[in-house]
Design a protein around this motif. Structure first.
Motif, PDB file in Angstrom:
ATOM      1  N   PRO A 195       0.850  -1.189   0.000  1.00  0.00           N
ATOM      2  CA  PRO A 195       0.000   0.000   0.000  1.00  0.00           C
ATOM      3  C   PRO A 195       0.886   1.240   0.000  1.00  0.00           C
ATOM      4  CG  PRO A 195      -0.501  -1.475   1.842  1.00  0.00           C
ATOM      5  CD  PRO A 195       0.789  -1.914   1.266  1.00  0.00           C
ATOM      6  N   LEU A 196       0.569   2.164  -0.858  1.00  0.00           N
ATOM      7  CA  LEU A 196       1.310   3.432  -0.886  1.00  0.00           C
ATOM      8  C   LEU A 196       0.381   4.504  -0.349  1.00  0.00           C
ATOM      9  CD1 LEU A 196       2.739   2.875  -4.456  1.00  0.00           C
ATOM     10  CD2 LEU A 196       3.905   2.440  -2.303  1.00  0.00           C
ATOM     11  N   GLU A 197       0.724   5.747  -0.590  1.00  0.00           N
ATOM     12  CA  GLU A 197      -0.132   6.797  -0.035  1.00  0.00           C
ATOM     13  C   GLU A 197      -1.550   6.726  -0.616  1.00  0.00           C
ATOM     14  OE1 GLU A 197       1.684   8.808  -3.705  1.00  0.00           O
ATOM     15  OE2 GLU A 197       2.706   8.772  -1.770  1.00  0.00           O
ATOM     16  N   ASN A 212      -5.038   6.094  -1.943  1.00  0.00           N
ATOM     17  CA  ASN A 212      -5.688   4.881  -2.420  1.00  0.00           C
ATOM     18  C   ASN A 212      -4.849   4.185  -3.488  1.00  0.00           C
ATOM     19  OD1 ASN A 212      -5.951   7.005  -4.098  1.00  0.00           O
ATOM     20  ND2 ASN A 212      -8.005   6.475  -4.807  1.00  0.00           N
ATOM     21  N   LYS A 213      -3.561   4.453  -3.444  1.00  0.00           N
ATOM     22  CA  LYS A 213      -2.685   3.885  -4.456  1.00  0.00           C
ATOM     23  C   LYS A 213      -2.015   2.648  -3.886  1.00  0.00           C
ATOM     24  CE  LYS A 213       1.261   5.600  -7.210  1.00  0.00           C
ATOM     25  NZ  LYS A 213       2.153   6.780  -7.319  1.00  0.00           N
ATOM     26  N   ASN A 226       1.159   0.099 -10.684  1.00  0.00           N
ATOM     27  CA  ASN A 226       0.496   0.870  -9.639  1.00  0.00           C
ATOM     28  C   ASN A 226      -0.987   0.950  -9.952  1.00  0.00           C
ATOM     29  OD1 ASN A 226       2.835   1.390  -8.247  1.00  0.00           O
ATOM     30  ND2 ASN A 226       3.280   3.254  -9.398  1.00  0.00           N
ATOM     31  N   TYR A 245      -4.906   2.346  -8.696  1.00  0.00           N
ATOM     32  CA  TYR A 245      -5.672   3.238  -7.841  1.00  0.00           C
ATOM     33  C   TYR A 245      -6.956   2.521  -7.458  1.00  0.00           C
ATOM     34  CZ  TYR A 245      -2.427   6.786  -9.259  1.00  0.00           C
ATOM     35  OH  TYR A 245      -1.283   7.494  -9.466  1.00  0.00           O
ATOM     36  N   PRO A 257     -10.731   2.302  -6.076  1.00  0.00           N
ATOM     37  CA  PRO A 257     -11.913   3.136  -5.841  1.00  0.00           C
ATOM     38  C   PRO A 257     -12.042   3.353  -4.334  1.00  0.00           C
ATOM     39  CG  PRO A 257     -12.414   1.311  -7.284  1.00  0.00           C
ATOM     40  CD  PRO A 257     -11.040   1.077  -6.791  1.00  0.00           C
ATOM     41  N   THR A 309     -10.107  -6.183 -11.241  1.00  0.00           N
ATOM     42  CA  THR A 309      -8.860  -5.433 -11.305  1.00  0.00           C
ATOM     43  C   THR A 309      -7.664  -6.376 -11.422  1.00  0.00           C
ATOM     44  OG1 THR A 309      -9.880  -3.779  -9.894  1.00  0.00           O
ATOM     45  CG2 THR A 309      -7.500  -3.679 -10.153  1.00  0.00           C
ATOM     46  N   ASP A 327      -1.763   3.972 -14.143  1.00  0.00           N
ATOM     47  CA  ASP A 327      -0.763   4.721 -13.402  1.00  0.00           C
ATOM     48  C   ASP A 327      -0.396   5.994 -14.177  1.00  0.00           C
ATOM     49  OD1 ASP A 327       1.205   5.323 -11.613  1.00  0.00           O
ATOM     50  OD2 ASP A 327       2.718   4.114 -12.647  1.00  0.00           O
ATOM     51  N   LYS A 342      10.874   2.545   0.443  1.00  0.00           N
ATOM     52  CA  LYS A 342       9.724   1.997   1.163  1.00  0.00           C
ATOM     53  C   LYS A 342      10.127   0.686   1.831  1.00  0.00           C
ATOM     54  CE  LYS A 342       5.192   1.709   1.934  1.00  0.00           C
ATOM     55  NZ  LYS A 342       4.280   2.773   2.360  1.00  0.00           N
ATOM     56  N   ASP A 399       8.488   4.734  -2.105  1.00  0.00           N
ATOM     57  CA  ASP A 399       7.183   5.203  -1.640  1.00  0.00           C
ATOM     58  C   ASP A 399       6.245   5.597  -2.770  1.00  0.00           C
ATOM     59  OD1 ASP A 399       8.758   7.321  -2.361  1.00  0.00           O
ATOM     60  OD2 ASP A 399       7.945   8.684  -0.852  1.00  0.00           O
TER      61      ASP A 399
END
Lengths: 335, 335
Positions: free
Chosen positions: A139-141, A143-144, A160, A162, A164, A216, B100, B133, B152
């Motif tokens: 998990p990144l910042e 909702n990414k 990467n 995103y 919902p 997804t 992305d 990260k 990150d």
DNA sequence: CTTTAGCACTTCCATTATATGACTGCTAAA
DNA sequence: TTTAGCAGTCATATAATGGAAGTGCTAAAG
């Protein structure tokens, strides 16, 4: 059957033409064969009847025909000793023990391209027959999230995504766990199928919003496996240096072939040894030759190809490929 | 200061020359400006004195000079409405919500390259300012391990390593744990340094064969951070289609610039807005123009550039770039 | 029978000549 | 200020010309 002298003449013409790119006259030959130009001319007429030689016009010197090149490659070419310089450049790669096979091959062909001024390609068969080692998400910042697919051969694909807003990372993690439990070990090209009949039916029990997440992942996988073969192309613009390609139209033809993925795929080779394809046999253009070889080292397979004008230093290229082939995939056990 | 008519003449010449690639004569202009060719000629003399126009030879029509193009771009060019067709093609990308940022940009410029026949580049600033990260290893068969560095922003670098036989995977794992404990959060370009003063002094306490392992990781990191910028180049061979590059020598010049990493780095832009660099201002060649823009979306920065002949459809290219810029990095929150 | 010398012949290539077409610059008149 | 008209300049296309390069053939020599 060609006489000894006829073979020598053909050999001389091919080799000299490769060097000079200019038609070879009978006078140029007689010195090294110790007879008069008239004698050479008589022989040349015969070689031309056999379609081994060609003329540009009535009174031009001779140039090798496609058939002539082939005869040369198959019967007359002698293995060329590698120069110390060429060897040295390649050895910097082979002596680097931590280098991955794919990296080593890529670096080698970069060097080959540089020293020969031909175009080189490596066509790995990618990760198609690799088996899934694991799926991972980070998990990144916001909702990414980073999703990674890792195979048993160390091939990594990542993307990467995103999410919902109404989908939580927790739910995605559960899906990943499910995939890891059920699909690991499956060859990549069977994964979509397996997802469909082994994950899809039960995912609803564990994961909320399962449809969205499932789709997804399903898309991500199919994108990864559909990804075009691992091709590494080096030195395309070397063709600009060849005198026979001083016409932009010819360059265009070659370059458009290079951009055509299907053409490149066709370069893949499955024969043993080092094979030479001259002109029309190259499947690319009548104007080029391809020297290629297939490798299979611990299950990692692929094709290395060197593409140049028909007027290519076949002997040198073959020995370079031979040298590379016998040095890559060398044991990492030692030291 | 130019009169209205003079500006119209200049505008006409630039736009017509962009279309036709042929010098523009006074006769071609007089129809649309409603005066005789002689009048146009008188004005053209003045525009030539100002170095806004040039002639190929005494009695040729006029072509815009570099200065002329610049004047056109700065003062005469009108924003061009995008055609529905162009828009449609780009929208397929912007409507894909899972894409992305980097992928979206790459795909956009591929489309731009295809529809305009110019060359496009994206120059991301890679992972330089990303923060670590995590580091991860995945043991594969034998003594092969996959090492991954994840940042990150979701940037992943991976490399397969071969361990010397006397080093166990356990020891490597310990090292990874140590790195994760001490170095996570560090910007990539400071990692080597941090490894040196925070990991190296204590690694000996935890890990056997620490020197070998440490060095391996140190090398892997420096290789990753030294990795050249994230460049995505599309449609180089489009230059072959331009009539002013029908000479192989010119193509060679451009292509050698394209292969020169430093030249490409110089394309990076830090100004705001969309900037046009004509000819010598392009830093690539007097024969090309570059239209570029800088983007910074949630900290992901880079430059998008479109490279074409000086005779470039500036209005169209600017509006395309504008459209892309205002659509990428759109919120993923919605839906 | 093979090789060679010599010459006629063919084609390319660079040079020159020539005509044509496309534009411009200038001048003188509107 | 604009325009018509004409002389002047240069590119481009075409043809003519004179080597230069290299072959094919023939007839003589080995």
């Amino acid at each position: 059957m060609l006489s000894n002298r006829q073979e020598n003449i053909l050999k001389f013409i091919v080799e000299e033409y490769i060097k000079s790119a200019k038609p070879i006259s009978s006078h140029q030959i007689c010195d090294s064969l110790d007879c008069s130009s008239a004698t050479i001319r008589n022989e040349m007429v015969y070689l031309e009847e056999l379609k081994l030689l060609e003329k540009n016009h009535f009174a031009s010197g001779r140039i090798p025909s496609e058939k002539g090149y082939k005869y040369y490659v198959e019967n007359l070419m002698q293995p060329k000793n590698m120069t110390g310089e060429d060897m040295l450049k390649l050895q910097t790669i082979f002596h680097n023990n931590t280098l991955d096979l794919n990296d080593a091959i890529k670096k080698s062909i970069e060097i080959v391209s540089e020293i020969t001024n031909y175009t080189t390609v490596v066509l790995g068969n990618g990760a198609k027959d690799n088996k899934l080692k694991k799926v991972e998400i980070v998990p990144l910042e916001d909702n990414k999230i980073l999703t990674m697919v890792i195979t048993d051969k160390g091939f990594v694909e990542h993307k990467n995504l995103y999410l919902p807003k109404n989908v939580s990372t927790e739910e995605v993690k559960k899906t990943v766990d499910l995939i890891n439990k059920l699909v690991v070990g499956t060859p990549l090209d069977e994964i979509s199928e397996k997802l469909e009949y082994s994950v899809k039916p039960i995912i609803g029990k564990y994961v909320r919003q399962h449809e969205l997440i499932y789709n997804t992942f399903y898309d991500a996988f199919s994108e990864i496996t559909n990804k075009e073969n691992n091709v590494h192309f080096v030195g395309r613009s070397n063709f600009l240096k060849q005198p026979e390609f001083s016409d932009v139209e010819k360059i265009k033809e070659i370059f458009s072939k290079f951009e055509d993925v299907n053409c490149i795929r066709e370069i893949a080779e499955d024969k043993n040894g080092i094979n030479v394809y001259v002109g029309s046999d190259s499947e690319l253009s009548d104007e080029v030759s391809v020297v290629k070889t297939h490798y299979n080292i611990d299950g990692e397979e692929g094709t290395i190809a060197i593409i140049g004008p028909k007027r290519m230093e076949y002997d040198r290229v073959v020995s370079l490929l031979d040298y590379i082939k016998s040095n890559i995939g060398g044991d990492h056990e030692e030291e």
